[in-house]
Design a protein around this motif. Structure first.
Motif, PDB file in Angstrom:
ATOM      1  N   ALA A   1       0.820  -1.295   0.034  1.00 16.72           N
ATOM      2  CA  ALA A   1       0.177   0.167   0.070  1.00 16.72           C
ATOM      3  C   ALA A   1       0.933   1.249   0.048  1.00 16.72           C
ATOM      4  O   ALA A   1       0.597   2.130  -0.701  1.00 16.72           O
ATOM      5  CB  ALA A   1      -1.156  -0.002   1.107  1.00 16.72           C
ATOM      6  N   ASP A   2       1.887   1.093   0.712  1.00 12.42           N
ATOM      7  CA  ASP A   2       2.848   2.363   0.875  1.00 12.42           C
ATOM      8  C   ASP A   2       3.459   2.663  -0.403  1.00 12.42           C
ATOM      9  O   ASP A   2       3.421   3.957  -0.694  1.00 12.42           O
ATOM     10  CB  ASP A   2       4.078   2.177   1.874  1.00 12.42           C
ATOM     11  CG  ASP A   2       3.538   2.273   3.173  1.00 12.42           C
ATOM     12  OD1 ASP A   2       2.575   2.784   3.536  1.00 12.42           O
ATOM     13  OD2 ASP A   2       4.341   1.740   4.019  1.00 12.42           O
ATOM     14  N   ASP A   3       3.833   1.504  -1.111  1.00 10.90           N
ATOM     15  CA  ASP A   3       4.644   1.876  -2.536  1.00 10.90           C
ATOM     16  C   ASP A   3       3.700   2.297  -3.412  1.00 10.90           C
ATOM     17  O   ASP A   3       3.834   3.067  -4.062  1.00 10.90           O
ATOM     18  CB  ASP A   3       5.068   0.311  -2.852  1.00 10.90           C
ATOM     19  CG  ASP A   3       6.073  -0.018  -1.779  1.00 10.90           C
ATOM     20  OD1 ASP A   3       6.804   0.771  -1.197  1.00 10.90           O
ATOM     21  OD2 ASP A   3       6.632  -1.223  -2.156  1.00 10.90           O
TER      22      ASP A   3
ATOM     23  N   ALA B   1      -4.923  -0.289 -12.468  1.00 10.53           N
ATOM     24  CA  ALA B   1      -5.191  -1.641 -12.659  1.00 10.53           C
ATOM     25  C   ALA B   1      -4.063  -2.570 -12.017  1.00 10.53           C
ATOM     26  O   ALA B   1      -2.794  -2.212 -12.185  1.00 10.53           O
ATOM     27  CB  ALA B   1      -5.183  -1.938 -14.310  1.00 10.53           C
ATOM     28  N   GLY B   2      -4.456  -3.810 -11.453  1.00  8.87           N
ATOM     29  CA  GLY B   2      -3.525  -4.630 -10.762  1.00  8.87           C
ATOM     30  C   GLY B   2      -3.772  -6.102 -11.035  1.00  8.87           C
ATOM     31  O   GLY B   2      -4.972  -6.345 -11.089  1.00  8.87           O
TER      32      GLY B   2
ATOM     33  N   MET C   1      -3.859  -7.236  -5.430  1.00  8.16           N
ATOM     34  CA  MET C   1      -3.659  -7.456  -3.602  1.00  8.16           C
ATOM     35  C   MET C   1      -3.081  -5.778  -3.189  1.00  8.16           C
ATOM     36  O   MET C   1      -3.722  -5.458  -2.111  1.00  8.16           O
ATOM     37  CB  MET C   1      -2.972  -8.478  -3.194  1.00  8.16           C
ATOM     38  CG  MET C   1      -3.364  -9.846  -3.717  1.00  8.16           C
ATOM     39  SD  MET C   1      -2.110 -10.988  -3.466  1.00  8.16           S
ATOM     40  CE  MET C   1      -2.952 -12.172  -4.790  1.00  8.16           C
ATOM     41  N   THR C   2      -2.389  -5.253  -4.021  1.00 11.25           N
ATOM     42  CA  THR C   2      -1.882  -4.049  -3.588  1.00 11.25           C
ATOM     43  C   THR C   2      -2.983  -3.072  -3.666  1.00 11.25           C
ATOM     44  O   THR C   2      -3.079  -2.087  -2.697  1.00 11.25           O
ATOM     45  CB  THR C   2      -0.818  -3.485  -4.602  1.00 11.25           C
ATOM     46  OG1 THR C   2       0.371  -4.477  -4.819  1.00 11.25           O
ATOM     47  CG2 THR C   2      -0.225  -2.178  -4.423  1.00 11.25           C
ATOM     48  N   ILE C   3      -3.722  -3.006  -4.680  1.00  5.56           N
ATOM     49  CA  ILE C   3      -4.973  -2.439  -4.708  1.00  5.56           C
ATOM     50  C   ILE C   3      -5.913  -2.248  -3.482  1.00  5.56           C
ATOM     51  O   ILE C   3      -6.283  -1.063  -2.860  1.00  5.56           O
ATOM     52  CB  ILE C   3      -5.842  -2.187  -5.992  1.00  5.56           C
ATOM     53  CG1 ILE C   3      -4.917  -1.838  -7.289  1.00  5.56           C
ATOM     54  CG2 ILE C   3      -7.119  -1.728  -6.063  1.00  5.56           C
ATOM     55  CD1 ILE C   3      -5.533  -1.986  -8.462  1.00  5.56           C
TER      56      ILE C   3
ATOM     57  N   ALA D   1     -10.846   1.008 -10.868  1.00  8.43           N
ATOM     58  CA  ALA D   1      -9.985   0.074 -10.510  1.00  8.43           C
ATOM     59  C   ALA D   1     -10.338  -1.151 -11.486  1.00  8.43           C
ATOM     60  O   ALA D   1     -11.444  -1.430 -11.467  1.00  8.43           O
ATOM     61  CB  ALA D   1      -9.729  -0.168  -9.050  1.00  8.43           C
ATOM     62  N   LEU D   2      -9.007  -1.936 -11.607  1.00  6.17           N
ATOM     63  CA  LEU D   2      -9.206  -3.300 -12.303  1.00  6.17           C
ATOM     64  C   LEU D   2      -8.568  -4.244 -11.450  1.00  6.17           C
ATOM     65  O   LEU D   2      -7.217  -3.948 -11.386  1.00  6.17           O
ATOM     66  CB  LEU D   2      -8.783  -3.300 -13.735  1.00  6.17           C
ATOM     67  CG  LEU D   2      -8.974  -4.488 -14.526  1.00  6.17           C
ATOM     68  CD1 LEU D   2      -9.910  -5.017 -14.685  1.00  6.17           C
ATOM     69  CD2 LEU D   2      -8.095  -4.436 -15.784  1.00  6.17           C
TER      70      LEU D   2
END
Length: 318
Positions: free
Chosen positions: A100-102, A120-121, A127-129, A145-146
């Motif tokens: 999340a920080d990144d 998009a992830g 999982m980052t999204i 988001a995707l």
């Protein structure tokens, strides 16, 4: 500062799946000081798209999407920490908080205050999204988001990589296989077949299998292992509940790593799901296996939630 470049990763494939040269490159600095390689493609003033790749991959994974979208979008792609050209971090630096920080650091570095993008992830990128969904910076910069070939929890328990009946034994075996420290070594015919079985659909073309193998094999062993431990114990159900931006979901029906049940579960749990696409016969590597479908989903989200016309329509809606 950004700078023009024509460097390409040493693991770049050739021909159709070779990653295009970036218009500019820079580093984003995360909360703990980790440096993230970020590249931009396409016109600077075009609608923005941010791409977050998955476990053991790199920006090269998005080659097909970048090549298509950069014609009329500003495409921002970054290497997750330890992957691609982002430096390796200490073992303590692998966590969903770091993911999340990144992403927040990349958004802050590349987008102006209040500027929004479609984010998009794929796999760990999805999982980052979910990890970042509750952050105010994510809400500020995300128009839609995707989530592509991903899940929020129970990854090892539901994975089909190990051909065994469901239960504790299969879960332990899956953790051992995915968390192995064994080096992958050079890309060989056997290695391609193993990767195809684990991550791609049975009908995947040889050049697409080769592209995935070269990208995955370029990931350092310690990085692969470090992130495998995070994924084995993943629980982002709360993050999923916090994802309120319009969100589309894509999954492959032959995905062994995150079986299609994950995509269906995500779509059912999202507060603002705008579509579930099930790609028949596709495995886990959908951006390479079905590039047109993934690119089309991004384009649709941009058209609906990011272009001036879509914003004007939204403002006129009572």
């Amino acid at each position: 500062m950004s700078r023009r470049t024509d460097r390409r990763p040493a693991h770049a494939t050739t021909g159709r799946y070779a990653p295009p040269a970036a218009r500019s490159e820079r580093f984003a600095v995360s909360a703990d000081g980790a440096r993230l390689h970020v590249e931009e493609h396409g016109p600077e003033e075009a609608p923005a798209v941010v791409l977050a790749h998955g476990w053991t991959c790199s920006t090269a994974f998005w080659a097909a999407q970048i090549r298509d979208l950069a014609r009329d979008h500003r495409v921002i792609a970054y290497d997750q920490r330890g992957h691609g050209r982002s430096p390796v971090v200490p073992a303590s630096g692998y966590s969903t908080t770091a993911l999340a920080d990144d992403l927040v650091a990349v958004l802050r570095t590349t987008l102006a205050p209040g500027e929004r993008a479609v984010v998009a992830g794929h796999s760990m990128g999805g999982m980052t999204i979910m990890a970042a969904a509750g952050r105010p910076e994510f809400a500020e910069h995300t128009a839609a988001a995707l989530l592509c070939s991903t899940g929020s929890s129970r990854l090892t328990a539901e994975s089909l990589v190990v051909p065994w009946r469901p239960g504790p034994v299969r879960t332990r075996l899956t953790r051992a296989v995915l968390g192995s420290r064994a080096p992958l070594g050079p890309v060989t015919p056997v290695a391609r077949q193993v990767l195809k079985y684990a991550t791609m659909g049975p009908g995947s073309a040889p050049d697409r299998v080769d592209a995935c193998a070269r990208i995955v094999h370029a990931c350092p062993t310690d990085v692969r292992h470090g992130w495998s431990r995070v994924l084995a114990d993943l629980d982002l159900d709360e993050g999923l509940a916090a994802l309120t931006a319009p969100t589309a979901v894509i999954g492959g029906t032959s995905d062994r790593l995150t079986p299609i049940g994950h995509a269906r579960g995500l779509a059912a749990a999202l507060s603002h799901c705008v579509g579930l696409t099930e790609l028949t016969g596709m495995g886990h590597m959908t951006p390479i296996e079905a590039p047109e479908a993934v690119t089309g989903a991004v384009r649709e989200l941009v058209g609906r939630y990011l272009t001036p016309t879509s914003q004007e329509q939204k403002e006129k809606t009572p």
